[in-house]
Design a protein around this motif. Structure first.
Motif, PDB file in Angstrom:
ATOM      1  N   THR A 142       0.824  -1.206   0.000  1.00 12.81           N
ATOM      2  CA  THR A 142       0.000   0.000   0.000  1.00 12.81           C
ATOM      3  C   THR A 142       0.862   1.261   0.000  1.00 12.81           C
ATOM      4  O   THR A 142       0.488   2.276  -0.590  1.00 12.81           O
ATOM      5  N   THR A 143       2.037   1.208   0.632  1.00 12.52           N
ATOM      6  CA  THR A 143       2.860   2.409   0.778  1.00 12.52           C
ATOM      7  C   THR A 143       3.956   2.555  -0.275  1.00 12.52           C
ATOM      8  O   THR A 143       4.409   3.673  -0.523  1.00 12.52           O
ATOM      9  N   GLN A 144       4.401   1.477  -0.877  1.00 15.23           N
ATOM     10  CA  GLN A 144       5.444   1.577  -1.903  1.00 15.23           C
ATOM     11  C   GLN A 144       4.840   2.084  -3.207  1.00 15.23           C
ATOM     12  O   GLN A 144       3.660   1.880  -3.479  1.00 15.23           O
ATOM     13  N   ARG A 145       5.655   2.731  -4.034  1.00 12.84           N
ATOM     14  CA  ARG A 145       5.150   3.320  -5.274  1.00 12.84           C
ATOM     15  C   ARG A 145       5.615   2.595  -6.524  1.00 12.84           C
ATOM     16  O   ARG A 145       4.900   2.546  -7.509  1.00 12.84           O
ATOM     17  N   THR A 146       6.842   2.081  -6.498  1.00 15.62           N
ATOM     18  CA  THR A 146       7.455   1.603  -7.729  1.00 15.62           C
ATOM     19  C   THR A 146       7.640   0.101  -7.723  1.00 15.62           C
ATOM     20  O   THR A 146       8.076  -0.474  -6.725  1.00 15.62           O
ATOM     21  N   CYS A 147       7.325  -0.521  -8.850  1.00 18.54           N
ATOM     22  CA  CYS A 147       7.550  -1.953  -9.007  1.00 18.54           C
ATOM     23  C   CYS A 147       8.358  -2.197 -10.276  1.00 18.54           C
ATOM     24  O   CYS A 147       8.473  -1.324 -11.135  1.00 18.54           O
ATOM     25  N   ARG A 148       8.921  -3.398 -10.361  1.00 14.17           N
ATOM     26  CA  ARG A 148       9.619  -3.840 -11.564  1.00 14.17           C
ATOM     27  C   ARG A 148       8.786  -4.951 -12.181  1.00 14.17           C
ATOM     28  O   ARG A 148       8.427  -5.916 -11.504  1.00 14.17           O
ATOM     29  N   VAL A 149       8.483  -4.798 -13.450  1.00  8.87           N
ATOM     30  CA  VAL A 149       7.604  -5.717 -14.160  1.00  8.87           C
ATOM     31  C   VAL A 149       8.437  -6.524 -15.146  1.00  8.87           C
ATOM     32  O   VAL A 149       9.078  -5.957 -16.031  1.00  8.87           O
ATOM     33  N   LEU A 159       7.338   0.632 -13.090  1.00 11.50           N
ATOM     34  CA  LEU A 159       6.040   1.306 -13.143  1.00 11.50           C
ATOM     35  C   LEU A 159       5.612   1.693 -11.734  1.00 11.50           C
ATOM     36  O   LEU A 159       6.002   1.044 -10.769  1.00 11.50           O
ATOM     37  N   TRP A 160       4.763   2.697 -11.641  1.00 14.27           N
ATOM     38  CA  TRP A 160       4.036   2.943 -10.416  1.00 14.27           C
ATOM     39  C   TRP A 160       2.843   1.999 -10.410  1.00 14.27           C
ATOM     40  O   TRP A 160       2.394   1.541 -11.461  1.00 14.27           O
ATOM     41  N   PHE A 161       2.310   1.731  -9.222  1.00 12.43           N
ATOM     42  CA  PHE A 161       1.212   0.779  -9.108  1.00 12.43           C
ATOM     43  C   PHE A 161       0.299   1.175  -7.960  1.00 12.43           C
ATOM     44  O   PHE A 161       0.630   2.019  -7.141  1.00 12.43           O
ATOM     45  N   ALA A 162      -0.841   0.501  -7.904  1.00 11.18           N
ATOM     46  CA  ALA A 162      -1.752   0.608  -6.758  1.00 11.18           C
ATOM     47  C   ALA A 162      -2.082  -0.812  -6.309  1.00 11.18           C
ATOM     48  O   ALA A 162      -2.227  -1.713  -7.138  1.00 11.18           O
ATOM     49  N   TRP A 163      -2.196  -0.994  -4.997  1.00 10.43           N
ATOM     50  CA  TRP A 163      -2.551  -2.285  -4.401  1.00 10.43           C
ATOM     51  C   TRP A 163      -3.882  -2.105  -3.693  1.00 10.43           C
ATOM     52  O   TRP A 163      -4.034  -1.214  -2.855  1.00 10.43           O
ATOM     53  N   ASP A 164      -4.864  -2.960  -4.013  1.00 14.49           N
ATOM     54  CA  ASP A 164      -6.190  -2.825  -3.412  1.00 14.49           C
ATOM     55  C   ASP A 164      -6.470  -3.854  -2.325  1.00 14.49           C
ATOM     56  O   ASP A 164      -7.603  -3.980  -1.855  1.00 14.49           O
ATOM     57  N   THR A 206      -5.988  -7.140  -2.727  1.00 15.64           N
ATOM     58  CA  THR A 206      -5.992  -8.455  -3.373  1.00 15.64           C
ATOM     59  C   THR A 206      -5.319  -8.437  -4.737  1.00 15.64           C
ATOM     60  O   THR A 206      -4.852  -9.473  -5.202  1.00 15.64           O
ATOM     61  N   SER A 207      -5.287  -7.279  -5.373  1.00 12.20           N
ATOM     62  CA  SER A 207      -4.722  -7.187  -6.731  1.00 12.20           C
ATOM     63  C   SER A 207      -3.790  -5.989  -6.854  1.00 12.20           C
ATOM     64  O   SER A 207      -3.972  -4.974  -6.188  1.00 12.20           O
ATOM     65  N   MET A 208      -2.819  -6.141  -7.755  1.00 11.82           N
ATOM     66  CA  MET A 208      -1.925  -5.043  -8.107  1.00 11.82           C
ATOM     67  C   MET A 208      -2.427  -4.464  -9.427  1.00 11.82           C
ATOM     68  O   MET A 208      -2.674  -5.200 -10.381  1.00 11.82           O
ATOM     69  N   TRP A 209      -2.596  -3.145  -9.438  1.00 15.55           N
ATOM     70  CA  TRP A 209      -3.080  -2.433 -10.612  1.00 15.55           C
ATOM     71  C   TRP A 209      -1.935  -1.646 -11.237  1.00 15.55           C
ATOM     72  O   TRP A 209      -1.261  -0.878 -10.551  1.00 15.55           O
ATOM     73  N   LEU A 210      -1.716  -1.839 -12.524  1.00 19.43           N
ATOM     74  CA  LEU A 210      -0.646  -1.186 -13.271  1.00 19.43           C
ATOM     75  C   LEU A 210      -1.263  -0.306 -14.351  1.00 19.43           C
ATOM     76  O   LEU A 210      -2.159  -0.752 -15.076  1.00 19.43           O
ATOM     77  N   TYR A 211      -0.763   0.911 -14.454  1.00 13.26           N
ATOM     78  CA  TYR A 211      -1.257   1.866 -15.450  1.00 13.26           C
ATOM     79  C   TYR A 211      -0.113   2.080 -16.436  1.00 13.26           C
ATOM     80  O   TYR A 211       0.844   2.794 -16.145  1.00 13.26           O
ATOM     81  N   SER A 212      -0.220   1.444 -17.592  1.00 15.44           N
ATOM     82  CA  SER A 212       0.899   1.383 -18.525  1.00 15.44           C
ATOM     83  C   SER A 212       0.606   2.122 -19.828  1.00 15.44           C
ATOM     84  O   SER A 212      -0.531   2.128 -20.314  1.00 15.44           O
ATOM     85  N   VAL A 213       1.654   2.684 -20.407  1.00 13.41           N
ATOM     86  CA  VAL A 213       1.573   3.235 -21.758  1.00 13.41           C
ATOM     87  C   VAL A 213       1.258   2.071 -22.704  1.00 13.41           C
ATOM     88  O   VAL A 213       1.911   1.027 -22.650  1.00 13.41           O
ATOM     89  N   VAL A 214       0.256   2.247 -23.558  1.00 15.95           N
ATOM     90  CA  VAL A 214      -0.166   1.146 -24.426  1.00 15.95           C
ATOM     91  C   VAL A 214       0.753   0.963 -25.634  1.00 15.95           C
ATOM     92  O   VAL A 214       0.647  -0.049 -26.322  1.00 15.95           O
ATOM     93  N   ARG A 215       1.642   1.883 -25.862  1.00 10.91           N
ATOM     94  CA  ARG A 215       2.605   1.746 -26.959  1.00 10.91           C
ATOM     95  C   ARG A 215       3.998   1.414 -26.419  1.00 10.91           C
ATOM     96  O   ARG A 215       4.998   1.812 -26.993  1.00 10.91           O
ATOM     97  N   SER A 216       4.029   0.659 -25.324  1.00 14.28           N
ATOM     98  CA  SER A 216       5.311   0.270 -24.730  1.00 14.28           C
ATOM     99  C   SER A 216       5.616  -1.184 -25.059  1.00 14.28           C
ATOM    100  O   SER A 216       4.725  -1.973 -25.393  1.00 14.28           O
ATOM    101  N   PHE A 260      -4.515   5.060  -6.919  1.00 16.15           N
ATOM    102  CA  PHE A 260      -3.379   5.452  -7.747  1.00 16.15           C
ATOM    103  C   PHE A 260      -3.223   6.974  -7.783  1.00 16.15           C
ATOM    104  O   PHE A 260      -2.114   7.494  -7.612  1.00 16.15           O
ATOM    105  N   ALA A 261      -4.329   7.684  -8.004  1.00 10.60           N
ATOM    106  CA  ALA A 261      -4.270   9.149  -8.089  1.00 10.60           C
ATOM    107  C   ALA A 261      -3.814   9.767  -6.773  1.00 10.60           C
ATOM    108  O   ALA A 261      -2.985  10.684  -6.763  1.00 10.60           O
ATOM    109  N   ARG A 262      -4.323   9.262  -5.658  1.00  7.71           N
ATOM    110  CA  ARG A 262      -3.921   9.802  -4.353  1.00  7.71           C
ATOM    111  C   ARG A 262      -2.451   9.519  -4.066  1.00  7.71           C
ATOM    112  O   ARG A 262      -1.715  10.396  -3.626  1.00  7.71           O
TER     113      ARG A 262
END
Length: 156
Positions: free
Chosen positions: A24-31, A45-50, A52-62, A119-121
């Motif tokens: 919940t407190t960390q910001r950066t992950c390695r994918v 990437l930055w991520f959000a943890w809810d 039960t799941s990790m949410w990744l917001y990725s550039v779609v042209r990566s 993620f926004a917060r």
């Protein structure tokens, strides 16, 4: 969530509460993904943890996005610490799911309310998620989680 029990390193394994606090407190992950030629590819990437799941917001042209569209298997590491007795982290692995429109433009999607707010917060200090029409959401509900907290070694 079905998670494989960690067998090795039980002394340094995080409890479920510690794991949740850490993610919940960390910001950066390695994918880590698998490229078309079979070579590994790792990106951050930055991520959000809810919880039960990790949410990744990725550039779609990566490259990461392209790799995961072709083969959705992934391993993700979140870690911190400099000295040996400070090291702690989590490895999550499983299969990515793509959620919402691609790219994300802000259509109302109830399943994205929680991850977008988290993620926004956490990453922007905002109450609402900005959408740039270049990113989209991926969700990893891990099939396997391995954690370590070397700070626990000093307590023994």
């Amino acid at each position: 969530m079905t998670v494989t029990q960690q067998r090795r390193g039980r002394k340094i394994m995080m409890t479920p509460g510690e794991l949740d606090d850490f993610l919940t407190t960390q910001r950066t992950c390695r994918v880590a993904t698998v490229s078309a030629d079979g070579a590994p590819h790792v990106s951050t990437l930055w991520f959000a943890w809810d919880g039960t799941s990790m949410w990744l917001y990725s550039v779609v042209r990566s490259k990461r996005w392209t790799d995961l569209r072709r083969d959705p298997r992934v391993a993700i590491v979140v870690d911190t610490g400099e000295e040996y007795d400070e090291l702690r982290g989590v490895e999550l692995s499983g299969t990515i799911e793509f959620v919402g429109e691609i790219p994300r433009t802000g259509e109302l999607r109830a399943e994205l309310d929680v991850p977008e707010t988290l993620f926004a917060r956490k990453n922007f200090g905002l109450e609402e998620m900005p959408h740039d029409g270049r990113h989209a959401w991926m969700r990893l509900t891990p099939q396997k989680i391995v954690s370590w907290d070397f700070r626990k070694l000093g307590a023994q």
